[in-house]
Scaffold this motif. Structure first.
Motif, PDB file in Angstrom:
ATOM      1  N   ALA A 166      -2.905  -6.978   4.610  1.00 21.24           N
ATOM      2  CA  ALA A 166      -3.552  -6.134   3.597  1.00 21.24           C
ATOM      3  C   ALA A 166      -2.896  -6.358   2.232  1.00 21.24           C
ATOM      4  O   ALA A 166      -3.586  -6.494   1.214  1.00 21.24           O
ATOM      5  CB  ALA A 166      -3.461  -4.665   4.014  1.00 21.24           C
ATOM      6  N   GLU A 167      -1.565  -6.410   2.221  1.00 23.10           N
ATOM      7  CA  GLU A 167      -0.865  -6.619   0.937  1.00 23.10           C
ATOM      8  C   GLU A 167      -1.214  -7.987   0.354  1.00 23.10           C
ATOM      9  O   GLU A 167      -1.397  -8.131  -0.860  1.00 23.10           O
ATOM     10  CB  GLU A 167       0.647  -6.451   1.126  1.00 23.10           C
ATOM     11  N   ALA A 168      -1.347  -9.000   1.230  1.00 20.09           N
ATOM     12  CA  ALA A 168      -1.716 -10.341   0.746  1.00 20.09           C
ATOM     13  C   ALA A 168      -3.116 -10.338   0.126  1.00 20.09           C
ATOM     14  O   ALA A 168      -3.429 -11.175  -0.730  1.00 20.09           O
ATOM     15  CB  ALA A 168      -1.650 -11.344   1.892  1.00 20.09           C
ATOM     16  N   LEU A 169      -3.949  -9.379   0.550  1.00 24.61           N
ATOM     17  CA  LEU A 169      -5.320  -9.280   0.008  1.00 24.61           C
ATOM     18  C   LEU A 169      -5.389  -8.383  -1.226  1.00 24.61           C
ATOM     19  O   LEU A 169      -6.472  -8.071  -1.718  1.00 24.61           O
ATOM     20  CB  LEU A 169      -6.262  -8.712   1.082  1.00 24.61           C
ATOM     21  N   GLY A 170      -4.224  -7.914  -1.697  1.00 24.05           N
ATOM     22  CA  GLY A 170      -4.213  -7.085  -2.903  1.00 24.05           C
ATOM     23  C   GLY A 170      -4.445  -5.614  -2.636  1.00 24.05           C
ATOM     24  O   GLY A 170      -4.794  -4.848  -3.550  1.00 24.05           O
ATOM     25  N   MET A 171      -4.253  -5.186  -1.376  1.00 23.84           N
ATOM     26  CA  MET A 171      -4.411  -3.765  -1.065  1.00 23.84           C
ATOM     27  C   MET A 171      -3.050  -3.078  -1.171  1.00 23.84           C
ATOM     28  O   MET A 171      -2.007  -3.700  -0.975  1.00 23.84           O
ATOM     29  CB  MET A 171      -4.946  -3.583   0.373  1.00 23.84           C
ATOM     30  N   LYS A 172      -3.108  -1.761  -1.449  1.00 24.86           N
ATOM     31  CA  LYS A 172      -1.881  -0.962  -1.416  1.00 24.86           C
ATOM     32  C   LYS A 172      -1.819  -0.329  -0.014  1.00 24.86           C
ATOM     33  O   LYS A 172      -2.845   0.140   0.486  1.00 24.86           O
ATOM     34  CB  LYS A 172      -1.972   0.122  -2.490  1.00 24.86           C
ATOM     35  N   ILE A 173      -0.632  -0.298   0.611  1.00 21.45           N
ATOM     36  CA  ILE A 173      -0.595   0.304   1.952  1.00 21.45           C
ATOM     37  C   ILE A 173       0.183   1.626   1.965  1.00 21.45           C
ATOM     38  O   ILE A 173       1.148   1.801   1.231  1.00 21.45           O
ATOM     39  CB  ILE A 173      -0.037  -0.668   3.024  1.00 21.45           C
ATOM     40  N   LEU A 174      -0.287   2.540   2.822  1.00 18.66           N
ATOM     41  CA  LEU A 174       0.371   3.835   3.033  1.00 18.66           C
ATOM     42  C   LEU A 174       0.634   3.964   4.529  1.00 18.66           C
ATOM     43  O   LEU A 174      -0.222   4.425   5.288  1.00 18.66           O
ATOM     44  CB  LEU A 174      -0.542   4.984   2.581  1.00 18.66           C
ATOM     45  N   PRO A 175       1.824   3.533   5.006  1.00 21.35           N
ATOM     46  CA  PRO A 175       2.100   3.595   6.452  1.00 21.35           C
ATOM     47  C   PRO A 175       2.624   4.952   6.891  1.00 21.35           C
ATOM     48  O   PRO A 175       3.430   5.563   6.195  1.00 21.35           O
ATOM     49  CB  PRO A 175       3.182   2.517   6.655  1.00 21.35           C
ATOM     50  N   TYR A 176       2.170   5.395   8.053  1.00 19.08           N
ATOM     51  CA  TYR A 176       2.640   6.661   8.639  1.00 19.08           C
ATOM     52  C   TYR A 176       3.013   6.412  10.098  1.00 19.08           C
ATOM     53  O   TYR A 176       2.295   5.708  10.824  1.00 19.08           O
ATOM     54  CB  TYR A 176       1.543   7.733   8.556  1.00 19.08           C
ATOM     55  N   ASP A 177       4.142   6.981  10.532  1.00 24.46           N
ATOM     56  CA  ASP A 177       4.576   6.837  11.930  1.00 24.46           C
ATOM     57  C   ASP A 177       5.505   8.012  12.260  1.00 24.46           C
ATOM     58  O   ASP A 177       6.136   8.572  11.358  1.00 24.46           O
ATOM     59  CB  ASP A 177       5.342   5.505  12.102  1.00 24.46           C
ATOM     60  N   VAL A 178       5.609   8.368  13.525  1.00 21.45           N
ATOM     61  CA  VAL A 178       6.580   9.404  13.909  1.00 21.45           C
ATOM     62  C   VAL A 178       7.988   8.828  14.030  1.00 21.45           C
ATOM     63  O   VAL A 178       8.970   9.565  14.006  1.00 21.45           O
ATOM     64  CB  VAL A 178       6.226  10.100  15.250  1.00 21.45           C
ATOM     65  N   PHE A 179       8.096   7.510  14.190  1.00 19.07           N
ATOM     66  CA  PHE A 179       9.402   6.852  14.313  1.00 19.07           C
ATOM     67  C   PHE A 179       9.918   6.567  12.903  1.00 19.07           C
ATOM     68  O   PHE A 179       9.287   5.804  12.155  1.00 19.07           O
ATOM     69  CB  PHE A 179       9.231   5.560  15.119  1.00 19.07           C
ATOM     70  N   PRO A 180      11.058   7.177  12.489  1.00 19.75           N
ATOM     71  CA  PRO A 180      11.503   7.041  11.101  1.00 19.75           C
ATOM     72  C   PRO A 180      11.760   5.583  10.698  1.00 19.75           C
ATOM     73  O   PRO A 180      12.399   4.833  11.437  1.00 19.75           O
ATOM     74  CB  PRO A 180      12.822   7.837  11.064  1.00 19.75           C
ATOM     75  N   GLN A 181      11.229   5.176   9.569  1.00 24.51           N
ATOM     76  CA  GLN A 181      11.425   3.824   9.040  1.00 24.51           C
ATOM     77  C   GLN A 181      11.260   3.905   7.526  1.00 24.51           C
ATOM     78  O   GLN A 181      10.639   4.839   7.017  1.00 24.51           O
ATOM     79  CB  GLN A 181      10.378   2.821   9.537  1.00 24.51           C
ATOM     80  N   ASP A 182      11.758   2.890   6.795  1.00 29.16           N
ATOM     81  CA  ASP A 182      11.621   2.863   5.335  1.00 29.16           C
ATOM     82  C   ASP A 182      10.152   2.767   4.930  1.00 29.16           C
ATOM     83  O   ASP A 182       9.368   2.084   5.584  1.00 29.16           O
ATOM     84  CB  ASP A 182      12.355   1.631   4.761  1.00 29.16           C
TER      85      ASP A 182
END
Ligand SMILES: NC(=O)C1=CN([C@@H]2O[C@H](COP(=O)(O)OP(=O)(O)OC[C@H]3O[C@@H](n4cnc5c(N)ncnc54)[C@H](O)[C@@H]3O)[C@@H](O)[C@H]2O)C=CC1
Ligand SMILES: O=C(O)C(=O)CO
Length: 313
Positions: A166-182
């Motif tokens: 998605a980022e390579a296609l010029g999209m902005k990403i908003l990731p969500y998960d219950v497992f803590p990550q940066d």
């Protein structure tokens, strides 16, 4: 000791399944569905290979010889894991085999829906172009993919593979998960800020109906929901209503609550220009199925060698 291995739904996997490297008897059935059939076919087996055969508590209780259920998929929601654990049956799954096939399917659905490719192609078949007063027409809105915001619910193996594309296609990403990550955002932010949301969490009691009327209300009216994870993650009746009323803009689904939908399914049966349903094939590139089949037998061999791999708790 000779192990007895029984594959209950062999035709659900279009790949070469190699013979394990230990003494064994191997039996395969193309498909198995009823509890009685499952018990009859597994009664002398210590190793079961399954893809989507329901391994519920009542069935497992009748299989005292069973030691391993090697699932030929990442999702193990078809297995009653609490009952398996109670009987000391190990459950294994397949990990990170679909790193190209699922992301490519998701990106394909995103392009198809954002650019209204299916309804435009259907309108040409209907003869709408022949009747048009102009060289083109604008019956369905078209939105660029570049510059849009993609919410990713479940930032594991597949969520991350899709994020990179998605980022390579010029999209902005908003990731969500219950497992803590940066870099994660909260679920509310995903719901309210995303132009497209793609779901990649396992189906568990916690994630059942993660998306329903309440979540659709919070999403943008133009937002698209992509689900290649599991049907039970989304309330299908509420989704159909949200698509019809314009609460959300579109949906691309590879999975439904009951598969195959023998008695019909409200999403499969709906005729809406902003809804695409594919028959649970996001995983099924030739390459991915072979990686999966090889890992399936690795899991079986590791179990027999006393070093079980990909054990699902
Ligand atoms: N349609 C298809 O052909 C395929 C579907 N799948 C489905 O996709 C799912 C995800 O696959 P992978 O990414 O490989 O699994 P994964 O295990 O690598 O990632 C799943 C992520 O979901 C997160 N998660 C679990 N519960 C959550 C919750 N309540 N809220 C937010 N995040 C949560 C986990 O922390 C993990 O990071 C599988 O469980 C399977 O059901 C997988 C492969 C093919
Ligand atoms: O790997 C999975 O979980 C799939 O759904 C493919 O069958």
């Amino acid at each position: 000791m000779t192990h007895k291995i029984v594959f209950l739904d062999r035709e659900s996997l279009d790949a070469n399944v190699r013979a394990p490297s230990f003494p064994h008897e191997y039996v395969e059935h193309q498909s198995t569905w009823t509890p009685d059939e499952i018990v009859e076919r597994l009664k002398d087996a210590d190793i079961a290979l399954i893809n989507k055969v329901p391994m519920r508590a009542d069935v497992l209780k009748q299989l005292p010889k069973l030691k391993l259920i090697a699932v030929a998929a990442t999702g193990t929601d078809v297995v009653d894991k609490a009952q398996a654990k109670a009987q000391g049956i190990v459950v294994s799954n397949i990990r990170n085999y679909a790193f190209n096939t699922v992301p490519e399917h998701v990106i394909g659905l995103i392009f198809a829906l954002r650019r209204a490719i299916v309804p435009y192609a259907n309108s040409v078949k209907r003869g709408d172009w022949n009747k048009s007063q102009q060289f083109c027409y604008f019956d369905y809105p078209i939105y660029d993919v570049a510059g849009s915001t993609l919410g990713i619910v479940g930032y594991g193996a597949l969520g991350k593979s899709i994020g990179k594309r998605a980022e390579a296609l010029g999209m902005k990403i908003l990731p969500y998960d219950v497992f803590p990550q940066d870099g994660l955002v909260d679920f509310e932010t995903v719901l309210t800020q995303s132009d497209i949301i793609t779901i990649h969490v396992p189906l568990t009691p916690d994630t059942k109906n993660l998306f329903g009327a309440e979540q659709f209300k919070k999403m943008k009216n133009s937002a698209i929901l992509i689900n290649t994870a599991r049907g039970g993650l989304v309330d299908e009746a509420a989704l159909l209503e949200a698509l019809k009323s314009g609460e959300i803009g579109g949906a691309g689904f590879d999975v439904v609550a009951q598969e195959p939908p023998k008695d019909g399914n409200i999403l499969c049966d709906a005729d809406l220009p902003n809804l695409i349903v594919t028959p649970h094939v996001a995983w099924a590139s030739k390459q991915a199925m072979q990686i999966l089949a090889d890992q399936l037998i690795d899991n079986v061999e590791n179990f027999v060698a006393g070093k079980p791999s990909n054990v699902v708790e």
